[in-house]
Design an enzyme around this catalytic site. Structure first.
Site, PDB file in Angstrom:
ATOM      1  CE  LYS A   1     -40.317 -41.516 -18.580  1.00 21.11           C
ATOM      2  NZ  LYS A   1     -39.318 -41.534 -19.631  1.00 21.11           N
TER       3      LYS A   1
ATOM      4  CE1 TYR B   1     -39.912 -43.669 -29.601  1.00 19.58           C
ATOM      5  CE2 TYR B   1     -38.458 -42.591 -28.038  1.00 19.58           C
ATOM      6  CZ  TYR B   1     -39.494 -43.456 -28.309  1.00 19.58           C
ATOM      7  OH  TYR B   1     -40.116 -44.098 -27.277  1.00 19.58           O
TER       8      TYR B   1
ATOM      9  CG  ASP C   1     -47.690 -45.503 -17.025  1.00 20.52           C
ATOM     10  OD1 ASP C   1     -46.731 -45.186 -16.301  1.00 20.52           O
ATOM     11  OD2 ASP C   1     -47.573 -45.767 -18.237  1.00 20.52           O
TER      12      ASP C   1
ATOM     13  CE1 TYR D   1     -44.594 -44.138 -26.112  1.00 17.30           C
ATOM     14  CE2 TYR D   1     -43.824 -43.822 -23.864  1.00 17.30           C
ATOM     15  CZ  TYR D   1     -43.619 -44.310 -25.139  1.00 17.30           C
ATOM     16  OH  TYR D   1     -42.469 -44.982 -25.432  1.00 17.30           O
TER      17      TYR D   1
HETATM   18  C1  LIG Z   1     -46.175 -42.743 -18.661  1.00 22.37           C
HETATM   19  C2  LIG Z   1     -45.110 -43.603 -19.269  1.00 22.37           C
HETATM   20  N1  LIG Z   1     -45.245 -44.933 -19.246  1.00 22.37           N
HETATM   21  C3  LIG Z   1     -44.303 -45.758 -19.754  1.00 22.37           C
HETATM   22  C4  LIG Z   1     -43.166 -45.254 -20.331  1.00 22.37           C
HETATM   23  C5  LIG Z   1     -42.135 -46.189 -20.900  1.00 22.37           C
HETATM   24  O1  LIG Z   1     -40.983 -46.176 -20.118  1.00 22.37           O
HETATM   25  P1  LIG Z   1     -39.581 -46.687 -20.722  1.00 22.37           P
HETATM   26  O2  LIG Z   1     -39.197 -45.704 -21.770  1.00 22.37           O
HETATM   27  O3  LIG Z   1     -38.660 -46.681 -19.537  1.00 22.37           O
HETATM   28  O4  LIG Z   1     -39.805 -48.065 -21.250  1.00 22.37           O
HETATM   29  C6  LIG Z   1     -42.984 -43.864 -20.398  1.00 22.37           C
HETATM   30  C7  LIG Z   1     -41.801 -43.293 -21.039  1.00 22.37           C
HETATM   31  O5  LIG Z   1     -41.749 -42.163 -21.408  1.00 22.37           O
HETATM   32  C8  LIG Z   1     -43.982 -43.018 -19.849  1.00 22.37           C
HETATM   33  O6  LIG Z   1     -43.864 -41.696 -19.870  1.00 22.37           O
END
Ligand SMILES: Cc1ncc(COP(=O)(O)O)c(C=O)c1O
Length: 422
Positions: free
Chosen positions: A269, A18, A240, A146
């Site tokens: 995470k 980014y 998610d 996101y």
């Molecule tokens: C809610 C959510 N889903 C998916 C992702 C994507 O995860 P990654 O960066 O490990 O691909 C993130 C990353 O910040 C996220 O916060």
């Protein structure tokens, strides 16, 4: 200030996330981490306010995780998961299913959050295909959401978000709508789904907090409405919890606060306590049963090379031990109180639009941030590692951050925001 040789020699060969590489502020070289501290190559120590993108829930270098990973490294760092299996992966699957409870029963491993969401989407689409229902290839997702950086997941993020709008013409089309926050918008969405449901595989949402889309909070009632809509219109509900999972919102999983469950959940995470890359997509037996067949074409066709990595699974098991043996959720609750009280003075600043806190997430939303790089530099000069994005400055420290570091962190953020319009 001393710059180590490895920085000078490696920097011309690295491509950063980014970042406009021409103008980006060079990244800070970190040589050591411990607790909530990052030690820089020049000897400075920063208090980490974001736990490395919300991963390091136990702080850095927790000895219990370090010991588990070391032992696993000696025994077996990795074997392919196609045709082979091992104790750390199966134990972790059993423990995750136990923590998530009945209705989230089958664990599929991947190695990043984005891919875990891709797998959830594939599962949902193929759930219908395996039952002979064609044409259900779209998802209902939400503005402000996101879900990752891959082509599949970019298509279910907020379409206006600057991060991905460039790729718009190349992305699959989905139905991106507002979250149903009240009775009127719930009724409108219900009406919308009467026409749209036959083309949808499922509903995808980040429960309670839309994280990278702006740290936007919503009430548990929104999730109950989505469960109702999914049931009424025969759609799968996907949560998610890549950001929210493992204590961040004050409960182990965010869905617990709504008293309902999704059909599929994604985790990553904090799954390994911020030590190794690992993600899991966990499905209900109902979803899994649609793949259980004598027809080989009904199998889920996915399998990353490092799926179920033994080191990462050992780290995740050790991280779950810590949730059992140490008072993480109580620490998250205490953090919540401290963040709310500590950030409150920001509300009076003329350039602050909102201050909000949920669990161990503290957010200061500004009207806008004119120079984000300058703001980051001022925060570092104040001794803290905080990474504002969009128009928000947020704190998601380790759940274990000690009282003095937390007080210093919050004081520094408030002082920097107060000094001048960022
Ligand atoms: C809610 C959510 N889903 C998916 C992702 C994507 O995860 P990654 O960066 O490990 O691909 C993130 C990353 O910040 C996220 O916060």
């Amino acid at each position: 200030m001393h710059t180590p040789d490895w920085v000078a020699q490696g920097q011309p060969h690295i491509w950063l996330p980014y970042a406009q590489m021409k103008t980006v502020t060079p990244p800070l070289p970190v040589v050591r981490s411990h607790g909530s501290r990052l030690e820089l190559a020049d000897g400075r120590s920063l208090i980490d306010g974001v736990a490395s993108w919300w991963t390091a829930c136990h702080g850095y270098n927790h000895p219990h995780i370090a010991q588990a990973v070391r032992a696993q490294l000696d025994a077996m760092p990795h074997v392919m998961f196609g045709g082979l299996t091992h104790e750390p992966a199966l134990t972790l699957a059993r423990r995750l299913a136990g923590l998530l409870g009945p209705g989230l029963d089958r664990v599929f491993y991947t190695d990043s959050g984005s891919v875990a969401v891709e797998v959830a989407m594939k599962m949902a689409v193929q759930f219908w295909l395996n039952q002979g229902e064609r044409g259900r290839s779209r998802f209902l997702a939400f503005r402000g959401g996101y879900h990752g950086d891959t082509f599949g997941t970019m298509a279910v993020c907020d379409p206006e978000d600057g991060m991905h709008s460039l790729y718009r013409g190349m992305l699959a089309e989905h139905d991106i709508v507002d979250l149903p926050r009240d009775d009127a918008s719930y009724a409108a969405l219900d009406h919308y789904l009467q026409a749209r449901a036959p083309q949808l595989a499922g509903i995808l949402v980040e429960p309670l907090v839309q994280g990278a889309g702006g740290m936007l909070l919503h009430e548990p009632d929104v999730l109950r409405r989505l469960r109702k809509l999914a049931d009424r219109h025969g759609l799968l509900l996907i949560f998610d919890e890549i950001f929210t999972g493992f204590g961040r919102t004050g409960t182990l999983f965010a869905f617990e606060q709504a008293g309902i469950k999704p059909d599929i959940i994604t985790l990553s995470k904090a799954l390994t306590g911020g030590t190794l890359p690992l993600a899991a997509t966990v499905a209900s037996n109902r979803v899994f049963d649609a793949f259980w067949s004598d027809n080989p074409a009904h199998a889920l066709m996915h399998g990353p090379t490092f799926m179920g990595n033994a080191l990462a699974c050992a780290a995740a098991n050790a991280s779950l031990d810590l949730f059992e043996s140490e008072p993480r959720l109580a620490q998250a609750q205490a953090l919540s109180v401290a963040l709310a009280a500590g950030l409150e003075p920001c509300r009076e600043l003329p350039w602050v639009r909102d201050v909000r806190v949920l669990g161990a997430i503290g957010v200061v939303e500004l009207d806008n941030i004119i120079d984000r790089e300058a703001l980051k530099r001022r925060l570092v000069d104040a001794g803290v590692w905080v990474r504002p994005f969009g128009n928000v400055v947020y704190l998601t420290p380790a759940l274990t951050i000690d009282g003095d570091d937390l007080a210093t962190l919050i004081r520094a953020v408030v002082a920097v925001l107060r000094q001048q319009r960022p």
